[in-house]
Design a protein around this motif. Structure first.
Motif, mmCIF file in Angstrom:
data_model
loop_
_atom_site.group_PDB
_atom_site.id
_atom_site.type_symbol
_atom_site.label_atom_id
_atom_site.label_comp_id
_atom_site.label_asym_id
_atom_site.label_seq_id
_atom_site.Cartn_x
_atom_site.Cartn_y
_atom_site.Cartn_z
ATOM 1 N N ALA A 161 47.506 36.059 41.851
ATOM 2 C CA ALA A 161 46.574 36.364 40.770
ATOM 3 C C ALA A 161 46.408 37.847 40.488
ATOM 4 O O ALA A 161 45.830 38.215 39.474
ATOM 5 C CB ALA A 161 45.217 35.745 41.078
ATOM 6 N N SER A 162 46.911 38.724 41.367
ATOM 7 C CA SER A 162 46.764 40.160 41.100
ATOM 8 C C SER A 162 47.937 41.020 41.536
ATOM 9 O O SER A 162 47.920 42.222 41.293
ATOM 10 C CB SER A 162 45.476 40.691 41.744
ATOM 11 O OG SER A 162 45.499 40.509 43.134
ATOM 12 N N THR A 163 48.952 40.439 42.161
ATOM 13 C CA THR A 163 50.107 41.228 42.590
ATOM 14 C C THR A 163 51.412 40.468 42.356
ATOM 15 O O THR A 163 51.428 39.241 42.248
ATOM 16 C CB THR A 163 50.065 41.589 44.097
ATOM 17 O OG1 THR A 163 50.204 40.401 44.865
ATOM 18 C CG2 THR A 163 48.778 42.296 44.472
ATOM 19 N N VAL A 164 52.493 41.222 42.301
ATOM 20 C CA VAL A 164 53.845 40.679 42.377
ATOM 21 C C VAL A 164 54.603 41.570 43.340
ATOM 22 O O VAL A 164 54.267 42.744 43.520
ATOM 23 C CB VAL A 164 54.572 40.647 41.011
ATOM 24 C CG1 VAL A 164 53.887 39.685 40.054
ATOM 25 C CG2 VAL A 164 54.680 42.028 40.406
ATOM 26 N N GLY A 165 55.621 41.027 43.985
ATOM 27 C CA GLY A 165 56.397 41.841 44.901
ATOM 28 C C GLY A 165 57.706 41.190 45.265
ATOM 29 O O GLY A 165 57.912 39.991 45.037
ATOM 30 N N SER A 166 58.590 42.007 45.843
ATOM 31 C CA SER A 166 59.910 41.536 46.252
ATOM 32 C C SER A 166 60.297 42.170 47.577
ATOM 33 O O SER A 166 59.909 43.310 47.860
ATOM 34 C CB SER A 166 60.982 41.943 45.232
ATOM 35 O OG SER A 166 60.667 41.469 43.958
ATOM 36 N N VAL A 167 61.075 41.442 48.336
ATOM 37 C CA VAL A 167 61.694 41.961 49.551
ATOM 38 C C VAL A 167 63.148 41.552 49.506
ATOM 39 O O VAL A 167 63.460 40.374 49.331
ATOM 40 C CB VAL A 167 61.009 41.414 50.822
ATOM 41 C CG1 VAL A 167 61.809 41.762 52.064
ATOM 42 C CG2 VAL A 167 59.589 41.941 50.949
ATOM 43 N N ALA A 168 64.050 42.534 49.627
ATOM 44 C CA ALA A 168 65.485 42.259 49.738
ATOM 45 C C ALA A 168 65.885 42.573 51.164
ATOM 46 O O ALA A 168 65.707 43.698 51.637
ATOM 47 C CB ALA A 168 66.277 43.129 48.768
ATOM 48 N N VAL A 169 66.389 41.564 51.879
ATOM 49 C CA VAL A 169 66.790 41.715 53.274
ATOM 50 C C VAL A 169 68.310 41.720 53.318
ATOM 51 O O VAL A 169 68.958 40.750 52.929
ATOM 52 C CB VAL A 169 66.240 40.563 54.152
ATOM 53 C CG1 VAL A 169 66.606 40.777 55.605
ATOM 54 C CG2 VAL A 169 64.734 40.421 53.978
ATOM 55 N N PHE A 170 68.900 42.824 53.801
ATOM 56 C CA PHE A 170 70.353 42.959 53.879
ATOM 57 C C PHE A 170 70.889 42.360 55.177
ATOM 58 O O PHE A 170 70.189 42.306 56.182
ATOM 59 C CB PHE A 170 70.771 44.424 53.786
ATOM 60 C CG PHE A 170 70.250 45.104 52.555
ATOM 61 C CD1 PHE A 170 70.631 44.683 51.299
ATOM 62 C CD2 PHE A 170 69.351 46.152 52.642
ATOM 63 C CE1 PHE A 170 70.154 45.287 50.157
ATOM 64 C CE2 PHE A 170 68.867 46.773 51.520
ATOM 65 C CZ PHE A 170 69.268 46.340 50.267
#
Length: 191
Positions: A161-170
């Motif tokens: 409801a108040s954030t978006v995010g991403s994590v890319a794990v190599f």
């Protein structure tokens, strides 16, 4: 070494492209069957990048500035790089996020569009065809993870409801493992 740099550069570009495409495409329409993301939980959260999470250490100083300079154009999200050891300057993970407090545009998108709409558009921009639903953890919202065919990296994306995010794990193709790492980053960063 060159291959790893290229992979990091490509994935950073895809994360940025996914974030930018989401910012552009999400304005086109809404997904009324699921309701707006703003109805999915608490609002007013913010994000602070953790120094260390899940065995990853934040890259800071000149090394972080050099990595940030490689990102294409501007992104509506803030981006941080993490390595597997404290003094390493080669990223093993990229973490990006934005909040409704930081971005009025994101606040409007969360108010008018569903979480599923945002995830679909992000993964379309990142050129990941079949992301899988994974547990978003105790903070709620929705999260999916996926990878491009032939790439040894998994990208996870969440929204609430108040954030978006991403994590890319190599260095992995294990979606469940990457999802668990993304939840740890989210839990440590989102307040």
């Amino acid at each position: 070494m060159r291959s790893r740099r290229r992979t990091v550069s490509v994935l950073a570009t895809l994360l940025v492209a996914g974030a930018v495409l989401t910012a552009v495409v999400v304005q086109v329409g809404s997904d009324p069957s699921f309701g707006p993301a703003a109805e999915s939980g608490p609002v007013g959260r913010t994000v602070d990048p953790p120094a260390t999470v899940a065995g990853y250490h934040q890259i800071t100083g000149e090394a972080a500035e050099s990595l940030s300079a490689r990102l294409p154009g501007t992104t509506p999200e803030r981006v941080w790089f993490y390595s597997a050891t404290p003094d390493d300057t080669r990223p093993g993970l990229i973490f990006s996020a934005s909040t409704a407090q930081w971005s009025p545009r994101l606040a409007e998108e969360i108010r008018t569009h569903s979480l599923s709409w945002g995830l679909v558009n992000f993964f379309a921009g990142a050129k990941i065809d079949d992301p899988e639903d994974v547990d978003a953890g105790p903070l709620g919202g929705a999260m999916q993870c996926g990878s491009q065919p032939g790439k040894s990296a998994v990208v996870c994306r969440w929204g609430d409801a108040s954030t978006v995010g991403s994590v890319a794990v190599f260095g992995t193709t294990d979606i469940r493992r990457a999802g668990a790492i993304a939840v740890q980053f989210r839990n440590a960063a989102e307040h």
